[in-house]
Design a protein around this motif. Structure first.
Motif, short mmCIF file in Angstrom:
data_model
loop_
_atom_site.label_atom_id
_atom_site.label_comp_id
_atom_site.label_asym_id
_atom_site.label_seq_id
_atom_site.Cartn_x
_atom_site.Cartn_y
_atom_site.Cartn_z
N ILE A 37 50.76 43.31 15.41
CA ILE A 37 49.91 43.18 14.22
C ILE A 37 50.76 43.28 12.96
CG2 ILE A 37 48.05 44.28 12.90
CD1 ILE A 37 46.88 45.16 15.66
N ALA A 38 51.64 44.26 12.88
CA ALA A 38 52.50 44.43 11.71
C ALA A 38 53.41 43.22 11.50
CB ALA A 38 53.33 45.71 11.82
N TRP A 39 53.98 42.70 12.59
CA TRP A 39 54.84 41.51 12.47
C TRP A 39 54.02 40.29 12.02
CZ3 TRP A 39 59.65 42.07 11.64
CH2 TRP A 39 60.38 43.09 12.25
N GLY A 40 52.79 40.17 12.51
CA GLY A 40 51.92 39.07 12.08
C GLY A 40 51.58 39.16 10.61
N ILE A 41 51.30 40.38 10.14
CA ILE A 41 51.01 40.59 8.71
C ILE A 41 52.23 40.22 7.87
CG2 ILE A 41 50.57 42.36 6.95
CD1 ILE A 41 48.80 43.78 9.08
N LEU A 42 53.41 40.66 8.30
CA LEU A 42 54.64 40.36 7.56
C LEU A 42 54.88 38.86 7.48
CD1 LEU A 42 57.24 41.25 6.11
CD2 LEU A 42 58.31 41.41 8.37
N ALA A 43 54.79 38.17 8.61
CA ALA A 43 55.04 36.73 8.63
C ALA A 43 54.03 35.97 7.78
CB ALA A 43 55.02 36.21 10.07
N ALA A 44 52.75 36.31 7.91
CA ALA A 44 51.71 35.64 7.13
C ALA A 44 51.91 35.88 5.64
CB ALA A 44 50.33 36.13 7.57
N THR A 45 52.25 37.11 5.28
CA THR A 45 52.46 37.45 3.87
C THR A 45 53.67 36.73 3.30
OG1 THR A 45 51.44 39.61 4.21
CG2 THR A 45 52.80 39.36 2.26
N LEU A 46 54.76 36.69 4.04
CA LEU A 46 55.95 35.98 3.55
C LEU A 46 55.65 34.51 3.26
CD1 LEU A 46 58.84 37.45 5.71
CD2 LEU A 46 58.68 37.47 3.21
N VAL A 47 54.98 33.85 4.18
CA VAL A 47 54.67 32.42 3.98
C VAL A 47 53.70 32.25 2.82
CG1 VAL A 47 53.60 30.39 5.02
CG2 VAL A 47 55.17 31.80 6.37
N ASN A 48 52.62 33.03 2.82
CA ASN A 48 51.60 32.91 1.79
C ASN A 48 52.16 33.20 0.41
OD1 ASN A 48 49.23 33.73 0.10
ND2 ASN A 48 48.15 33.14 1.97
N HIS A 49 52.91 34.28 0.29
CA HIS A 49 53.43 34.66 -1.02
C HIS A 49 54.60 33.78 -1.46
CE1 HIS A 49 51.41 38.86 -1.34
NE2 HIS A 49 50.60 37.94 -0.87
N ALA A 50 55.35 33.23 -0.51
CA ALA A 50 56.40 32.27 -0.89
C ALA A 50 55.76 31.01 -1.50
CB ALA A 50 57.26 31.91 0.32
N LEU A 51 54.67 30.56 -0.90
CA LEU A 51 53.96 29.41 -1.47
C LEU A 51 53.40 29.75 -2.85
CD1 LEU A 51 52.06 28.17 1.72
CD2 LEU A 51 53.99 27.03 0.57
N ALA A 52 52.82 30.94 -2.98
CA ALA A 52 52.28 31.37 -4.27
C ALA A 52 53.39 31.52 -5.31
CB ALA A 52 51.52 32.69 -4.11
N GLY A 102 47.78 35.12 21.26
CA GLY A 102 47.97 36.54 21.43
C GLY A 102 47.69 37.30 20.15
N VAL A 103 48.03 38.58 20.17
CA VAL A 103 47.75 39.46 19.03
C VAL A 103 48.54 39.01 17.80
CG1 VAL A 103 47.90 41.84 18.20
CG2 VAL A 103 47.20 41.39 20.55
N PHE A 104 49.83 38.69 17.96
CA PHE A 104 50.64 38.25 16.82
C PHE A 104 50.06 36.98 16.19
CE2 PHE A 104 53.92 35.40 15.15
CZ PHE A 104 54.47 36.19 14.16
N GLY A 105 49.79 35.97 17.00
CA GLY A 105 49.26 34.71 16.49
C GLY A 105 47.91 34.86 15.83
N PHE A 111 45.28 36.70 8.95
CA PHE A 111 45.79 37.30 7.72
C PHE A 111 46.15 36.23 6.69
CE2 PHE A 111 46.58 41.62 6.55
CZ PHE A 111 47.35 41.53 5.42
N PHE A 112 46.78 35.15 7.13
CA PHE A 112 47.14 34.06 6.22
C PHE A 112 45.88 33.49 5.57
CE2 PHE A 112 47.97 29.66 5.09
CZ PHE A 112 49.14 29.77 4.37
N LEU A 113 44.86 33.22 6.36
CA LEU A 113 43.63 32.65 5.82
C LEU A 113 42.89 33.63 4.91
CD1 LEU A 113 42.30 30.71 8.95
CD2 LEU A 113 43.43 29.77 6.91
N ALA A 114 42.86 34.90 5.29
CA ALA A 114 42.19 35.90 4.46
C ALA A 114 42.89 36.07 3.11
CB ALA A 114 42.12 37.23 5.19
N GLU A 115 44.18 35.84 3.07
CA GLU A 115 44.96 36.03 1.85
C GLU A 115 44.84 34.83 0.89
OE1 GLU A 115 47.48 38.27 -0.66
OE2 GLU A 115 46.16 38.78 0.99
N MET A 116 44.35 33.69 1.37
CA MET A 116 44.21 32.51 0.52
C MET A 116 43.20 32.79 -0.60
SD MET A 116 46.34 30.37 1.67
CE MET A 116 45.93 28.84 0.87
N GLY A 117 43.65 32.66 -1.84
CA GLY A 117 42.80 32.88 -3.00
C GLY A 117 42.47 34.35 -3.25
#
Length: 188
Positions: A37-52, A102-105, A111-117
């Motif tokens: 879960i933590a690794w999924g949050i980190l990966a989603a945040t990095l991609v989302n915030h890099a785009l932002a 799985g849990v990571f995916g 997390f990526f979708l929830a972080e949009m906007g």
């Protein structure tokens, strides 16, 4: 260093009680596997915030300094008001069960979708527009996101019940308001 530290602090405060923090709590309760879960949050945040951050950097180049100052000032003042609106996790954003990824995916996508906007994504755009070191902003906002969400993954309910979320939202709103007024007045 200012861009990194300010970004980390603002996002860590802004994330308290946010829907992505609630999503972290839900994922932890449902899957009980904190590391993926933590690794999924980190990966989603990095991609989302890099785009932002890239959008914020583009906005800096596309607008002139005078227009940018007014846009940033108004954005930060709007973020201050938005901080006072409590978030709730929408039913359609809650993951039903671990998918084939799985849990990571599942965490990564949810997390990526929830972080949009979301507030923190909008804050990342505004901060990256304000600071020329947008990679420092992205690193800082990602750290702030992890500071707010990783403990929830491990400590869940116990942590959330002890943090005065309303007070954290008010402090965050005051910080955004100060940044907005500073931008509008031409300070910094």
């Amino acid at each position: 260093m200012e861009a990194f530290l300010l970004s980390a602090g603002i996002v860590a405060l802004a994330e308290m009680g946010d829907k992505t923090q609630l999503l972290s709590l839900l994922l932890a309760a449902r899957f009980r596997r904190p590391w993926p879960i933590a690794w999924g949050i980190l990966a989603a945040t990095l991609v989302n915030h890099a785009l932002a951050g890239a959008v914020g950097n583009w906005v800096t180049r596309a607008l002139g300094p005078d227009v940018l100052r007014w846009v940033l000032g108004a954005s930060f003042v709007a973020m201050a008001a938005w901080m006072l609106v409590p978030d709730r996790l929408d039913e359609d954003e809650a993951p039903a069960a671990a998918s084939r990824q799985g849990v990571f995916g599942t965490t990564l996508v949810a997390f990526f979708l929830a972080e949009m906007g979301d507030k923190t994504q909008v804050a990342t755009v505004a901060l990256a527009a304000q600071y020329p070191q947008w990679t420092a902003v992205v690193a800082g906002t990602t750290l702030g996101m992890m500071l707010a969400n990783a403990p929830v993954v491990w400590f869940g309910d116990r942590l959330v019940k002890r943090v005065p979320i309303r007070a954290v939202h008010i402090v965050s709103a005051l910080i955004f308001l100060a940044l907005g007024l500073a931008a509008l007045c031409g300070w910094g």
